[in-house]
Design a protein around this motif. Structure first.
Motif, PDB file in Angstrom:
ATOM      1  N   LYS B 176      14.553  -6.138   6.547  1.00  0.00           N
ATOM      2  CA  LYS B 176      13.105  -6.325   6.717  1.00  0.00           C
ATOM      3  C   LYS B 176      12.486  -7.049   5.514  1.00  0.00           C
ATOM      4  O   LYS B 176      11.643  -7.934   5.662  1.00  0.00           O
ATOM      5  CB  LYS B 176      12.519  -4.919   6.845  1.00  0.00           C
ATOM      6  N   LEU B 177      12.973  -6.694   4.317  1.00  0.00           N
ATOM      7  CA  LEU B 177      12.438  -7.329   3.099  1.00  0.00           C
ATOM      8  C   LEU B 177      12.844  -8.805   3.040  1.00  0.00           C
ATOM      9  O   LEU B 177      12.054  -9.673   2.670  1.00  0.00           O
ATOM     10  CB  LEU B 177      12.940  -6.596   1.842  1.00  0.00           C
ATOM     11  N   ARG B 178      14.092  -9.088   3.441  1.00  0.00           N
ATOM     12  CA  ARG B 178      14.543 -10.483   3.430  1.00  0.00           C
ATOM     13  C   ARG B 178      13.736 -11.298   4.442  1.00  0.00           C
ATOM     14  O   ARG B 178      13.417 -12.455   4.199  1.00  0.00           O
ATOM     15  CB  ARG B 178      16.036 -10.557   3.764  1.00  0.00           C
ATOM     16  N   PHE B 179      13.408 -10.671   5.547  1.00  0.00           N
ATOM     17  CA  PHE B 179      12.613 -11.356   6.565  1.00  0.00           C
ATOM     18  C   PHE B 179      11.221 -11.681   6.006  1.00  0.00           C
ATOM     19  O   PHE B 179      10.681 -12.754   6.226  1.00  0.00           O
ATOM     20  CB  PHE B 179      12.510 -10.477   7.818  1.00  0.00           C
ATOM     21  N   ALA B 180      10.670 -10.760   5.228  1.00  0.00           N
ATOM     22  CA  ALA B 180       9.322 -10.944   4.683  1.00  0.00           C
ATOM     23  C   ALA B 180       9.300 -11.906   3.494  1.00  0.00           C
ATOM     24  O   ALA B 180       8.348 -12.665   3.324  1.00  0.00           O
ATOM     25  CB  ALA B 180       8.733  -9.594   4.279  1.00  0.00           C
ATOM     26  N   HIS B 181      10.343 -11.869   2.656  1.00  0.00           N
ATOM     27  CA  HIS B 181      10.297 -12.637   1.405  1.00  0.00           C
ATOM     28  C   HIS B 181      11.281 -13.794   1.340  1.00  0.00           C
ATOM     29  O   HIS B 181      11.203 -14.627   0.457  1.00  0.00           O
ATOM     30  CB  HIS B 181      10.565 -11.711   0.209  1.00  0.00           C
ATOM     31  N   GLY B 182      12.264 -13.821   2.222  1.00  0.00           N
ATOM     32  CA  GLY B 182      13.285 -14.861   2.183  1.00  0.00           C
ATOM     33  C   GLY B 182      14.543 -14.347   1.521  1.00  0.00           C
ATOM     34  O   GLY B 182      14.480 -13.510   0.624  1.00  0.00           O
ATOM     35  N   LYS B 183      15.693 -14.854   1.974  1.00  0.00           N
ATOM     36  CA  LYS B 183      16.990 -14.437   1.448  1.00  0.00           C
ATOM     37  C   LYS B 183      17.086 -14.758  -0.049  1.00  0.00           C
ATOM     38  O   LYS B 183      16.785 -15.857  -0.477  1.00  0.00           O
ATOM     39  CB  LYS B 183      18.087 -15.152   2.245  1.00  0.00           C
ATOM     40  N   GLY B 184      17.497 -13.745  -0.832  1.00  0.00           N
ATOM     41  CA  GLY B 184      17.654 -13.957  -2.269  1.00  0.00           C
ATOM     42  C   GLY B 184      16.355 -13.896  -3.054  1.00  0.00           C
ATOM     43  O   GLY B 184      16.352 -13.997  -4.267  1.00  0.00           O
ATOM     44  N   GLU B 185      15.226 -13.736  -2.349  1.00  0.00           N
ATOM     45  CA  GLU B 185      13.926 -13.676  -3.026  1.00  0.00           C
ATOM     46  C   GLU B 185      13.476 -12.222  -3.105  1.00  0.00           C
ATOM     47  O   GLU B 185      13.530 -11.498  -2.122  1.00  0.00           O
ATOM     48  CB  GLU B 185      12.873 -14.469  -2.247  1.00  0.00           C
ATOM     49  N   MET B 186      13.020 -11.830  -4.283  1.00  0.00           N
ATOM     50  CA  MET B 186      12.553 -10.456  -4.451  1.00  0.00           C
ATOM     51  C   MET B 186      11.173 -10.478  -5.077  1.00  0.00           C
ATOM     52  O   MET B 186      10.882 -11.323  -5.909  1.00  0.00           O
ATOM     53  CB  MET B 186      13.493  -9.694  -5.397  1.00  0.00           C
ATOM     54  N   PRO B 187      10.303  -9.508  -4.685  1.00  0.00           N
ATOM     55  CA  PRO B 187       9.076  -9.324  -5.459  1.00  0.00           C
ATOM     56  C   PRO B 187       9.469  -8.943  -6.896  1.00  0.00           C
ATOM     57  O   PRO B 187      10.613  -8.538  -7.121  1.00  0.00           O
ATOM     58  CB  PRO B 187       8.378  -8.151  -4.778  1.00  0.00           C
TER      59      PRO B 187
END
Lengths: 477, 223
Positions: B176-187
């Motif tokens: 779900k987080l990868r879907f929201a932020h993009g693969k390899g991208e983290m807040p």
């Protein structure tokens, strides 16, 4: 130079520990709490044993490709706006931290709990450079007031009782009312919370360790129950992570698999309260978080462990389960081990990091009961690795003459089975006859190490081999 | 040689590799690209209603308190009731998460401060990115919408989570987080929070409210 070891004096340390009534009382808390909690929470998760295999396999895979994962990790830290500082030695790691602190003109540095910080004796270096280092984990704060080292890797003040902590607080917090009530542990906690809250808000630099580093995203992870690590890294201008090279894992999923066995093995919790994933400094639209994010990556002898029989030790995730279940740790506590890492994991790791000449006693301080291996979340064969050290110690002629003579004496008989059977048969019958009235011996020649502390049970008259033979016969008949 | 080059070459010497072996390089790239889930934990793999019930049960086992409300419009009243029940002043601090902005705070007598915590707030409200049922864990992501300091500095941390955002396990949450932020991208920060702050450093007895919040209250929005 790393923290100064007293490991060569292990025997004296252990004797003092056994005679220390305060310590013995405190160690009762380890025996009681950790073991039952871990067992209960492991039993609640049907996949627990499978997750241990999974954790072991993830670590093994990463270690076999450590060069590539570290490169990828660094690339992603940089991409997120952070900076990696590589350090071959404790000296280089300390210097990297001091340089950053000096550049930003730091006066106060808050610290989350970090064993690497202990390994490189960072607090002394910070203080020597004219800055103030404040430990913020409650246990670490207490032992910092006492100028002591942690006695356990996840419960640093486990060797203390509440009354000792009360007197330390009274001695150091002199600006508070001397008549205040500190008889309850909650009052001690509240006082520490109030004092440290000011330190968190005033700090210029926050230093934390890392439980894991993630190659996929350039993320560092800390796991705490208090939230001190988060306040340490969120409030100051600069966040410095200090971590050793074997902390890296490939992906978020890999970290999640291992996190499932970490808290359960460590404190017997299903999950620790705060698990924090940090990636780079604050973003342009963020309203909080550090402006700078640095990672000091320490080797300090670990790269040389790869490809040797000690490579498996690099899987260790520092949960403390091995010491929680160790009868030797239960008896002497952590300080007796004389360096940063106590218990079975320390007995294997310490000789690799400070040399077998200084740490050689530690792998000998084991009953080889195997409980450490049976609870290790990443299945490190700790007894086997301790045995490797004993062999190396023997080969290098570091074992004491009496030990070498004793082993030689035993080997003479062991190589001559007929003579061995004869000699042991005579000895057993003799001891059985001598001890037949009481069934035990209060003292025996050459066995004072045993009989000074407890009676030696008298043998029944037959050797192990004779009994074995008799039983086999009985079964086949 | 730089420390970096030295450490990498020591590792390679110990492993007996050059770092350019095609099978190793592609194994590492594959692993990062595909991010295999590993062993699946069955506990959280439940239909929606049971999953949300497990989240609540596990959060309470970790000593958080949980209140369920029907819709987002009910959140401000639930927050006001919680403060009243705990004899706290009717005052909170929150970020500017659009989901929180859209709630009818004006219908309550709550006084609302904006932005990050300065360490003096008694109560803060953040909206969670997700909840994880297997351990009753809240997942908070940093940003001006939900400042990280609000998770740690106030004595009473209040978190709003949508039932539809409760996943069974950590792996579904990462998807779900990868879907929201993009693969390899983290807040900048992802905080997993399981219950209120605690310490067992004094004689191994668990005490709540070590450095972080003494209480964690979860407002679970069903609709």
């Amino acid at each position: 130079m790393t923290a100064q070891p007293t490991s060569p004096q292990f025997k004296d340390n252990a004797r003092h520990a056994l005679d220390d009534a305060q310590l013995q009382k405190a160690l009762g808390n380890v025996r009681q709490n950790f073991i039952d909690r871990r067992a209960a929470v492991a039993a609640k998760l049907p996949e627990f044993e499978g997750l241990r295999d999974s954790a072991r396999d993830i670590k093994n895979h990463t270690l076999k490709n450590l060069d590539l994962y570290l490169e990828r990790y660094e690339e992603n830290v940089t991409k997120a706006g952070g900076q990696v500082h590589w350090a071959r030695t404790a000296e280089e790691a300390r210097q990297a931290v001091l340089d950053i602190c000096a550049r930003v003109g730091a006066k106060t540095v808050t610290k989350g709990k970090s064993m690497i910080s202990e390994e490189i004796a960072l607090n002394d270096a910070i203080e020597a450079a004219g800055m103030k280092a404040v430990e913020t984990d409650l246990g670490e704060y207490i032992i910092q007031l006492r100028h002591e080292a942690p006695s356990h890797i996840i419960a640093p003040a486990v060797h203390l009782n509440a009354s000792q902590i009360e007197s330390d607080f009274r001695k150091h917090h002199t600006h508070l009312d001397p008549a205040r009530d500190l008889s309850q542990p909650t009052q001690l906690l509240t006082e520490a919370r109030m004092i440290l809250r000011e330190k968190f808000l005033a700090a210029d630099v926050g230093i934390t360790g890392a439980n894991f580093l993630i190659a996929e995203t350039g993320t560092s992870i800390i796991v705490t129950n208090e939230g001190n690590g988060d306040l340490t890294q969120t409030l100051p201008k600069v966040h410095i992570v200090i971590a050793s090279i074997e902390k890296v894992v490939p992906t978020l999923e890999d970290a999640s698999q291992i996190l499932r066995v970490l808290a359960r093995s460590a404190t017997g919790q299903e999950m620790s309260v705060y698990t924090t994933f940090s990636t780079g400094p604050r973003r342009p639209t963020d309203v909080d978080g550090p402006e700078e994010y640095h990672v000091v990556l320490l080797d300090n002898g670990r790269s040389a462990m790869l490809g040797t029989e000690f490579e498996e030790m690099l899987r260790c995730i520092r949960c403390g389960a091995c010491m929680n279940h160790c009868p030797v740790y239960h008896a002497v506590g952590g300080h007796a081990y004389g360096w940063v890492y106590p218990g079975p994991m320390g007995a294997v790791l310490t000789p690799t990091l400070i040399g077998v000449d200084k740490g050689g006693h530690l792998p000998n301080a084991s009953t080889f009961c195997g409980r450490c291996e049976s609870v290790c979340p990443v299945r490190i064969p700790l007894p086997k690795l301790m045995r490797h050290w004993r062999e190396r110690e023997f080969e290098r002629h570091l074992s004491p003459a009496t030990v070498r003579w004793g082993i030689g004496f035993w080997a003479f008989f062991a190589k001559r089975p007929a003579l061995y059977r004869l000699a042991t048969g005579v000895a057993m019958r003799g001891l059985a006859w001598l001890g037949k009235s009481t069934g035990r011996f209060k003292s025996l020649p050459l066995a004072a190490g045993w009989t000074d502390h407890r009676d030696f049970p008298a043998p029944q008259g037959a050797t192990f081999q004779q009994q074995w033979k008799a039983r086999r016969k009985g079964r086949s008949a | 040689m730089t420390a970096r080059a030295d450490i990498l070459s020591n590792i390679r010497r110990s492993l007996g590799v050059t770092g350019r072996e095609r099978p190793r390089v592609s194994a590492v790239e594959d692993r990062i690209e595909t991010a295999p889930r590993g062993l699946v934990v069955e506990r959280g793999r439940l239909p929606h209603d049971e999953r949300v019930a497990l989240f609540k049960e596990q959060a309470e086992a970790a000593l958080a308190t949980v209140v369920e409300v029907e819709t987002r419009a009910d959140v401000p009243a639930a927050v006001a009731a919680y403060l009243r029940d705990n004899n706290l002043p009717a005052r909170i601090r929150r970020g500017d998460d659009p989901r929180l902005d859209a709630m009818p705070w004006g219908d309550t007598a709550l006084e609302i401060a904006a932005g990050k915590s300065d360490g003096k707030d008694l109560a803060g409200v953040n909206h969670a990115f997700a909840g994880v049922a297997e351990t009753g864990t809240l997942v908070m992501t940093s940003g001006h919408e939900n400042p990280t300091t609000l998770n740690f500095l106030p004595d009473y941390a209040i978190a709003v989570v949508d039932a539809k955002d409760v996943t069974g396990d950590y792996e579904d949450m990462w998807a779900k987080l990868r879907f929201a932020h993009g693969k390899g991208e983290m807040p900048r920060t992802v905080n997993w929070i399981t219950g209120p702050s605690r310490s067992a450093d004094i004689e191994q007895k668990m005490l709540l409210g070590a450095h972080g919040p003494r209480s964690l209250h979860i407002v679970l929005v069903k609709g």
